[in-house]
Design an enzyme around this catalytic site. Sequence first.
Site, PDB file in Angstrom:
ATOM      1  N   TYR A   1      -9.563  -5.419   3.412  1.00  0.00           N
ATOM      2  CA  TYR A   1      -9.062  -4.105   3.815  1.00  0.00           C
ATOM      3  C   TYR A   1      -9.353  -3.155   2.642  1.00  0.00           C
ATOM      4  O   TYR A   1      -8.585  -3.102   1.698  1.00  0.00           O
ATOM      5  CB  TYR A   1      -7.564  -4.280   4.042  1.00  0.00           C
TER       6      TYR A   1
ATOM      7  N   ARG B   1       9.782   6.463  -2.577  1.00  0.00           N
ATOM      8  CA  ARG B   1      10.074   7.411  -3.662  1.00  0.00           C
ATOM      9  C   ARG B   1      11.514   7.907  -3.600  1.00  0.00           C
ATOM     10  O   ARG B   1      12.036   8.147  -2.511  1.00  0.00           O
ATOM     11  CB  ARG B   1       9.128   8.612  -3.580  1.00  0.00           C
TER      12      ARG B   1
ATOM     13  N   ARG C   1       0.827  -1.205   0.000  1.00  0.00           N
ATOM     14  CA  ARG C   1       0.000   0.000   0.000  1.00  0.00           C
ATOM     15  C   ARG C   1       0.868   1.264   0.000  1.00  0.00           C
ATOM     16  O   ARG C   1       0.419   2.321  -0.381  1.00  0.00           O
ATOM     17  CB  ARG C   1      -0.883   0.034   1.255  1.00  0.00           C
TER      18      ARG C   1
ATOM     19  N   ARG D   1      -8.550  -6.313  13.850  1.00  0.00           N
ATOM     20  CA  ARG D   1      -7.962  -5.398  14.811  1.00  0.00           C
ATOM     21  C   ARG D   1      -9.001  -4.313  15.080  1.00  0.00           C
ATOM     22  O   ARG D   1      -9.764  -3.913  14.179  1.00  0.00           O
ATOM     23  CB  ARG D   1      -6.701  -4.726  14.249  1.00  0.00           C
TER      24      ARG D   1
ATOM     25  N   ASP E   1     -10.250   0.543   0.815  1.00  0.00           N
ATOM     26  CA  ASP E   1     -10.292   1.998   0.899  1.00  0.00           C
ATOM     27  C   ASP E   1     -11.683   2.477   0.478  1.00  0.00           C
ATOM     28  O   ASP E   1     -12.432   1.746  -0.178  1.00  0.00           O
ATOM     29  CB  ASP E   1      -9.232   2.595  -0.024  1.00  0.00           C
TER      30      ASP E   1
ATOM     31  N   GLU F   1      -3.874   7.050  18.986  1.00  0.00           N
ATOM     32  CA  GLU F   1      -4.510   5.837  18.454  1.00  0.00           C
ATOM     33  C   GLU F   1      -3.760   4.585  18.910  1.00  0.00           C
ATOM     34  O   GLU F   1      -2.547   4.491  18.764  1.00  0.00           O
ATOM     35  CB  GLU F   1      -4.502   5.952  16.924  1.00  0.00           C
TER      36      GLU F   1
HETATM   37  N1  UDP Z   1       3.139   1.074   8.133  1.00  0.00           N
HETATM   38  C1  UDP Z   1       4.305   1.074   8.851  1.00  0.00           C
HETATM   39  N2  UDP Z   1       4.803   2.274   9.294  1.00  0.00           N
HETATM   40  C2  UDP Z   1       4.178   3.432   9.060  1.00  0.00           C
HETATM   41  C3  UDP Z   1       2.977   3.437   8.328  1.00  0.00           C
HETATM   42  C4  UDP Z   1       2.480   2.232   7.884  1.00  0.00           C
HETATM   43  O1  UDP Z   1       4.889   0.042   9.103  1.00  0.00           O
HETATM   44  O2  UDP Z   1       4.683   4.484   9.512  1.00  0.00           O
HETATM   45  C5  UDP Z   1       2.610  -0.239   7.678  1.00  0.00           C
HETATM   46  C6  UDP Z   1       1.607  -0.812   8.686  1.00  0.00           C
HETATM   47  O3  UDP Z   1       1.741  -2.215   8.709  1.00  0.00           O
HETATM   48  C7  UDP Z   1       0.282  -0.412   8.078  1.00  0.00           C
HETATM   49  C8  UDP Z   1       0.564  -0.526   6.589  1.00  0.00           C
HETATM   50  O4  UDP Z   1       1.939  -0.107   6.451  1.00  0.00           O
HETATM   51  O5  UDP Z   1      -0.756  -1.269   8.493  1.00  0.00           O
HETATM   52  C9  UDP Z   1      -0.343   0.299   5.707  1.00  0.00           C
HETATM   53  O6  UDP Z   1      -0.239   1.646   6.089  1.00  0.00           O
HETATM   54  P1  UDP Z   1      -1.414   2.703   5.882  1.00  0.00           P
HETATM   55  O7  UDP Z   1      -0.872   4.038   6.225  1.00  0.00           O
HETATM   56  O8  UDP Z   1      -1.986   2.495   4.526  1.00  0.00           O
HETATM   57  O9  UDP Z   1      -2.446   2.245   7.008  1.00  0.00           O
HETATM   58  P2  UDP Z   1      -3.905   2.823   7.407  1.00  0.00           P
HETATM   59  O10 UDP Z   1      -3.846   4.320   7.378  1.00  0.00           O
HETATM   60  O11 UDP Z   1      -4.859   2.207   6.443  1.00  0.00           O
HETATM   61  O12 UDP Z   1      -4.057   2.308   8.799  1.00  0.00           O
END
Ligand code: UDP
Length: 375
Positions: free
Chosen positions: A351, A180, A176, A252, A353, A303
């Site tokens: 999961y 970059r 996801r 979760r 969006d 959170e």
């Molecule tokens: N993730 C991570 N570090 C971060 C942000 C995300 O390891 O700083 C991982 C984590 O496992 C997360 C996944 O990448 O569940 C997807 O991130 P996203 O930001 O898309 O999660 P959401 O906002 O949907 O909770």
Amino acid sequence: MNEGNDTIAIVGAGFSGAVIGRELAEAGYNVEIFESRSHIAGNCHTERDSETGVMVHKYGPHIFHTANEEVWSYINKYTEMVPYKNRVKAVYDGDVYSLPINLHTINQFFGKTLSPKEAKTWIESKADLSIEAPETFEEQALRFVGKELYEAFFKGYTQKQWGLHPSELPASILKRLPVRFNYDDNYFNHPYQGMPKNGYTEIVAKILDHKNIKVHLETSFAPEARKNYRHTFWSGPLDAFFNYQHGRLGYRTLDFKRSVEEGDAQGNAVINYTEEKVPFTRITEHKHFAPWEEHDKSVIYHEYSRLCEEGDIPYYPIRLTGEIEMLKTYEESAAAIQDVSFVGRLGTYRYLDMDITIAEALEAAKVFLNNSKKN
Ligand code: UDP
């Protein structure tokens, strides 16, 4: 389809239920929507915080982004979307970094001033190229960013977020996030990105505002009640429909600790805390999602993620191998039921969006309408 009944039942008033309801209502059906909570919009629900006046995303940050033009024009019919880019920061070991991992993150982390090309070569020298087809989250991270960045930004956060070691999670979760080799710190790659001017709940309310739609809040719907309806769309948990007869699909859930500060608390909407020793995953300062508004005070949410237990609100489907097996069993049971369609994040245990949810809901309505034409 139950002949003789003309009304459609929809379980859940989130995006799935609302979009399907509206499409069917416009096609002339009467639609009754059953929502067990006291509000519409599901986990996208937004409301004004009574103390600060800030629009809060009650179930955590939701940023609308899509590459789907049809979905973008759909949502714009119901609200004014204000251009908004999500720029996430990460706190790790006493420093603040830019996410998703970009040239700024790489240069800051390694104390360098690499160009895009040099950074690519540098990261390739760190990457574990022996992993040819990464299957787990950990393999994906080691293969594409290497051990140091993985341990700083992904390992601890993921352990907290999912309650599992990244070697137990699928690579798809990490896919996801982009990596970059320039200074673009926009969290998403999609061409259309924005925030609804008056929050998500207003959009859902407008979608539901149709003479053929009736919404029942704080009303649960027993699967047997479907016999009174022509067809039922179920966007509640798939396993709940079957009374958990094949076991519980794991989710979760999140806990939010609310606090109020004067002025600007953290200077950004979302800051992730990537170390495992910090108990929360991120802090959201909701007023930064609406930079066009002015508020003297600020409300922030810490959170925390934990396993979803009975009575908790499910957020993220965990989808471990055992659960995928269980899911197949539920899907077989679901396929045998003709008068119910299972839709959305909870109804399909994925999961999703918001944009995908809307696209799939439009498609589900189209399929139903085509089939009912053919009877
Ligand atoms: N993730 C991570 N570090 C971060 C942000 C995300 O390891 O700083 C991982 C984590 O496992 C997360 C996944 O990448 O569940 C997807 O991130 P996203 O930001 O898309 O999660 P959401 O906002 O949907 O909770």
